[in-house]
Design a protein around this motif. Sequence first.
Motif, PDB file in Angstrom:
ATOM      1  N   GLN A   1       0.826  -1.207   0.000  1.00 55.93           N
ATOM      2  CA  GLN A   1       0.000   0.000   0.000  1.00 55.93           C
ATOM      3  C   GLN A   1       0.865   1.263   0.000  1.00 55.93           C
ATOM      4  O   GLN A   1       0.381   2.356   0.302  1.00 55.93           O
ATOM      5  CB  GLN A   1      -0.956  -0.014   1.190  1.00 55.93           C
ATOM      6  CG  GLN A   1      -2.026  -1.093   1.069  1.00 55.93           C
ATOM      7  CD  GLN A   1      -3.323  -0.709   1.717  1.00 55.93           C
ATOM      8  OE1 GLN A   1      -3.860   0.373   1.489  1.00 55.93           O
ATOM      9  NE2 GLN A   1      -3.857  -1.608   2.517  1.00 55.93           N
ATOM     10  N   ASN A   2       2.122   1.105  -0.379  1.00 55.37           N
ATOM     11  CA  ASN A   2       3.060   2.232  -0.372  1.00 55.37           C
ATOM     12  C   ASN A   2       4.280   1.814  -1.186  1.00 55.37           C
ATOM     13  O   ASN A   2       4.549   0.609  -1.316  1.00 55.37           O
ATOM     14  CB  ASN A   2       3.480   2.533   1.070  1.00 55.37           C
ATOM     15  CG  ASN A   2       3.906   3.963   1.306  1.00 55.37           C
ATOM     16  OD1 ASN A   2       4.238   4.688   0.373  1.00 55.37           O
ATOM     17  ND2 ASN A   2       3.900   4.376   2.564  1.00 55.37           N
ATOM     18  N   THR A   3       5.024   2.780  -1.699  1.00 52.32           N
ATOM     19  CA  THR A   3       6.304   2.460  -2.328  1.00 52.32           C
ATOM     20  C   THR A   3       7.455   2.588  -1.328  1.00 52.32           C
ATOM     21  O   THR A   3       8.621   2.480  -1.706  1.00 52.32           O
ATOM     22  CB  THR A   3       6.582   3.359  -3.547  1.00 52.32           C
ATOM     23  OG1 THR A   3       6.302   4.724  -3.210  1.00 52.32           O
ATOM     24  CG2 THR A   3       5.743   2.942  -4.736  1.00 52.32           C
ATOM     25  N   SER A   4       7.141   2.775  -0.049  1.00 54.15           N
ATOM     26  CA  SER A   4       8.197   2.866   0.973  1.00 54.15           C
ATOM     27  C   SER A   4       9.110   1.640   0.995  1.00 54.15           C
ATOM     28  O   SER A   4      10.304   1.795   1.304  1.00 54.15           O
ATOM     29  CB  SER A   4       7.580   3.094   2.356  1.00 54.15           C
ATOM     30  OG  SER A   4       6.643   2.095   2.683  1.00 54.15           O
ATOM     31  N   PRO A   5       8.649   0.419   0.662  1.00 55.36           N
ATOM     32  CA  PRO A   5       9.558  -0.730   0.691  1.00 55.36           C
ATOM     33  C   PRO A   5      10.725  -0.632  -0.291  1.00 55.36           C
ATOM     34  O   PRO A   5      11.769  -1.248  -0.064  1.00 55.36           O
ATOM     35  CB  PRO A   5       8.648  -1.912   0.344  1.00 55.36           C
ATOM     36  CG  PRO A   5       7.305  -1.495   0.827  1.00 55.36           C
ATOM     37  CD  PRO A   5       7.242  -0.037   0.508  1.00 55.36           C
ATOM     38  N   ILE A   6      10.575   0.139  -1.370  1.00 50.71           N
ATOM     39  CA  ILE A   6      11.691   0.228  -2.317  1.00 50.71           C
ATOM     40  C   ILE A   6      12.681   1.319  -1.904  1.00 50.71           C
ATOM     41  O   ILE A   6      13.753   1.443  -2.506  1.00 50.71           O
ATOM     42  CB  ILE A   6      11.224   0.455  -3.771  1.00 50.71           C
ATOM     43  CG1 ILE A   6      10.715   1.887  -3.991  1.00 50.71           C
ATOM     44  CG2 ILE A   6      10.196  -0.590  -4.183  1.00 50.71           C
ATOM     45  CD1 ILE A   6      10.491   2.260  -5.449  1.00 50.71           C
ATOM     46  N   GLU A   7      12.276   2.109  -0.870  1.00 51.40           N
ATOM     47  CA  GLU A   7      13.110   3.223  -0.420  1.00 51.40           C
ATOM     48  C   GLU A   7      13.495   4.085  -1.626  1.00 51.40           C
ATOM     49  O   GLU A   7      12.605   4.576  -2.322  1.00 51.40           O
ATOM     50  CB  GLU A   7      14.289   2.669   0.383  1.00 51.40           C
ATOM     51  CG  GLU A   7      13.785   1.910   1.625  1.00 51.40           C
ATOM     52  CD  GLU A   7      14.860   1.308   2.480  1.00 51.40           C
ATOM     53  OE1 GLU A   7      16.051   1.362   2.117  1.00 51.40           O
ATOM     54  OE2 GLU A   7      14.508   0.765   3.555  1.00 51.40           O
TER      55      GLU A   7
END
Length: 326
Positions: A93-99
């Motif tokens: 639910q976010n692109t935060s995992p790809i940093e």
Amino acid sequence: MNNRKLHDTMAVFDGLIVSKWSHAVFEDMKLGGVTAANCTCAVWEGFRDTMENIAQWHDWFNNFDDLLVPIKRVSDIRQAKIDKKVGIVLGFQNTSPIEDRLDFLSLFKNLGVGVIQLTYNTQNLVGSGCYESNDSGLSDFGRDAIDEMNRLGILIDLSHVGSQTSKDAIHHSKVPVCYSHACPKVLRDHPRNKTDEELRVIAKHGGFVGVTMFPPFLPKGADSSLDDYLDAIEHVIKVIGEDQVGIGTDMTQDYDKTFFDWITHDKGTGRKLIDFGEIKNPPGFQRLGEFPNLTAAMIKRGWTEDRIRKIMGENWLHILANVWGD
């Protein structure tokens, strides 16, 4: 038309489930006749925490292989139906995992991540969320991320994304994108709901709308009924037609207040973004095992079998094949 017989013969796809994952929830998904679903494995998490979540999912795939099957292709969903298993599409639910690393996208794709939402409620490196005070639109990094997701065959989700960032993404993407779990704003004026114009724009570009029954977004909030949920689905159908609409329940089964505090604070720990109030799903569909009641409500409404099959899953399978390439 027999309610349960129809439900049991359909491919049922839920565009977004974010429940407290457990064997009991997986059993309930099977009880409800869920063929497959986009299952959230990251919200605010960065790379390492997301990898730990995915490792847990792969353990479940190994330990519960009589019940679950990982989904990477639409043909996997069809096979899950035949095998009477629950298909799991891993989703962010976010692109935060790809940093700040575009090359992580291919890693996650190989691990089974098939759907990624660009932003979750607030600003990140890609763009702005629906609760951000200033939506400056898609960043250049965001455009690069979309290009890479297009290349890899990852469906782009804009449900929690800000209006300008969403518009930029719809126009930049070379393949259709989706609102996996959203409601029409005309029925309830909420920052997370979509205007009729936003619905038309995504549909005009071949996109898709999964209609959610998350109570704060429904017309009567926690007092909403299954009829209110069907009203929301019917409104979206009226605006964009019945071929680009499906279900995205946003079911939060077995979660308590701690989870809702986490998702309603920026990055999980920052400022309070919104107060949802009471979270109570419509009577008759408060657990995933009650999914057949939704089919029954559609039949009661006088929907045709063709429409029911489309909305309950076939439309989802069509856009996934379009984006995934099979």
